[in-house]
Design an enzyme around this catalytic site. Sequence first.
Site, PDB file in Angstrom:
ATOM      1  N   ASP A  44       0.879  -1.175   0.000  1.00  0.00           N
ATOM      2  CA  ASP A  44       0.000   0.000   0.000  1.00  0.00           C
ATOM      3  C   ASP A  44       0.913   1.222   0.000  1.00  0.00           C
ATOM      4  O   ASP A  44       1.484   1.587   1.019  1.00  0.00           O
ATOM      5  CB  ASP A  44      -0.888   0.005   1.251  1.00  0.00           C
ATOM      6  CG  ASP A  44      -1.909   1.146   1.241  1.00  0.00           C
ATOM      7  OD1 ASP A  44      -1.699   2.129   0.496  1.00  0.00           O
ATOM      8  OD2 ASP A  44      -2.896   1.067   1.990  1.00  0.00           O
ATOM      9  N   HIS A  45       1.054   1.858  -1.178  1.00  0.00           N
ATOM     10  CA  HIS A  45       2.040   2.936  -1.290  1.00  0.00           C
ATOM     11  C   HIS A  45       1.687   4.142  -0.421  1.00  0.00           C
ATOM     12  O   HIS A  45       2.560   4.936  -0.080  1.00  0.00           O
ATOM     13  CB  HIS A  45       2.210   3.367  -2.745  1.00  0.00           C
ATOM     14  CG  HIS A  45       1.008   4.017  -3.342  1.00  0.00           C
ATOM     15  ND1 HIS A  45       0.019   3.312  -4.000  1.00  0.00           N
ATOM     16  CD2 HIS A  45       0.635   5.313  -3.399  1.00  0.00           C
ATOM     17  CE1 HIS A  45      -0.909   4.147  -4.430  1.00  0.00           C
ATOM     18  NE2 HIS A  45      -0.560   5.363  -4.082  1.00  0.00           N
ATOM     19  N   HIS A  53      -6.645   2.189   0.795  1.00  0.00           N
ATOM     20  CA  HIS A  53      -5.792   3.154   1.483  1.00  0.00           C
ATOM     21  C   HIS A  53      -6.472   3.785   2.698  1.00  0.00           C
ATOM     22  O   HIS A  53      -5.881   3.881   3.779  1.00  0.00           O
ATOM     23  CB  HIS A  53      -5.380   4.280   0.528  1.00  0.00           C
ATOM     24  CG  HIS A  53      -4.753   3.806  -0.739  1.00  0.00           C
ATOM     25  ND1 HIS A  53      -3.749   2.865  -0.767  1.00  0.00           N
ATOM     26  CD2 HIS A  53      -4.977   4.138  -2.035  1.00  0.00           C
ATOM     27  CE1 HIS A  53      -3.389   2.650  -2.018  1.00  0.00           C
ATOM     28  NE2 HIS A  53      -4.118   3.405  -2.798  1.00  0.00           N
TER      29      HIS A  53
END
Length: 538
Positions: A226-227, A289
């Site tokens: 999950d950037h 996110h």
Amino acid sequence: MKRDPICGMTVNPATALHAERDGETHFFCGDDCLQQFLNASAASQRAGPCVIVIFGASGDLTKRKLLPALCNLVAGGLLSEDFAIIGVGRTEWSDNDFRQQMREAIAEFATQKMDPALWTNIEQRLRYCSGSYTDPETYQRLSTMLEESNAKQHTSGNALFYLSVPPISFAPIAQQLHASGLLKEVPPVWRRLVIEKPFGHDLASARELNATLSASLAESQIFRIDHYLGKETAQNLLVFRLGNSMIEPVWNRTFIDHVEITAAESIGIEGRAAFYETAGAFRDMMQTHMLMLLALITMEPPASLSGEAVRNEKAKLLEAIRIPKPEDVMRDTVRGQYGPGEIAGKPIDGYAEEPGVSLGSTVETFAAAKLWIDNWRWAGVPFYLRTGKRLARRVTEIVVHFKSPPLSLFGGTECSPLGPNLLIMHIQPEEGITLQMRAKTPGPTIHTQAVTLDFDYSQFGKTPPTTGYEKLLYDAITGDGTLFHRSDMVEAAWKIADPILSTWASNPRKHLPIYAPGTWGPSNADQLLADDGQWWTA
């Protein structure tokens, strides 16, 4: 008095240079000794040897993010000197073709000025394996390359497989890697798999994917990336909460009134209609996110900072989020779609006019929801989440609204409205933390005004720009799963999302307002808070 750990000289702690390591402060007689200490500390943090194998290596993610991030890790001394990078893709390239493509990519997308000698060192470690992801011969060639890299670059047999491919290819690649023996671990040799979101399309498909992956790998080998959690402020959330004794005691329903989480984009879908038509704003951003950010800021303190301890608390928190019923969805969620309009005098197409969008599409480009956490710490505190495309500006932030004082002693003397104390955690594009509070203005009479105490990362001095993937790649190589999603976390998030998405699907045209580009979305989203006597901060 203290002794310099490098040269042994006696130094005065009050005037000496100092640095911390493992919770202990060390003192130094001068710059040379301090630098030797810092160099030794950096070497101790260096990841071990390995091969990074990137499936989908001819795609944009590799060129724009992954390779620049790996170059930054090498430049920062955080990647072992014994490493190699193997690209895998359907494009028919030779090793030299791949190196040429990556050379051009670094020239265009590197976030830092590339030292020619450093690039030469990286380039000679690049290799390419072409072939179909479902063809066993592709994996036989890859196996040979891994052995050759081990012999030439001394990678100790360790390998990180990064799947920069469409989700439909996750399961076939994992199955082929398993069948070819490339995922087998014989300690101390390790093999790990990194996959990008989306982790399924709904709860059923997420469970199916998890079952397929678990048939080929142990959960400890799977890193769901999950950037958003790789951003500095997101990483700082736990430190800010748990490392400051003035914060944790008030981090609960007694002192906090409500919390906003906003993830807004000013751009449209940027030619990604094929993806967006199957995802929409909720699946793209909120189910992944934003729910994970919510878990990070509201979870209970873990017993330690080990990856599993932190993820255990995240999973518990996600399980505590109230599952919405259909009537809750109709009352407490908002969706919308951007229409045509103008931004700064420039005409903007609506979502329905974007190339590749289906005629009459009811896919949402904006989503907002009010969620509740049914546990002891957060019972009764509403959490408002919103995300969307073509909004007023690009911003991701968390706004914590503290409760107002029980008695308004200064209500008639303020220069500005006497609002609550706010804690704002800026995640992007600026990264920092703002605390809003009340203060008396100068003068003989009492007048109050809202003031802010600000922290941003420039206070640490100038830092080289990054891609946001450096921390995540480094953690995957070192085996730290703290910032990655575990299977139970993914399924818990889908349990929350599924009722919302299914209720929307049952009412495709109902409550789908069109909002003007450059605004903050449909007015229903404002009403969501107004019904509770609140308003969005931005």
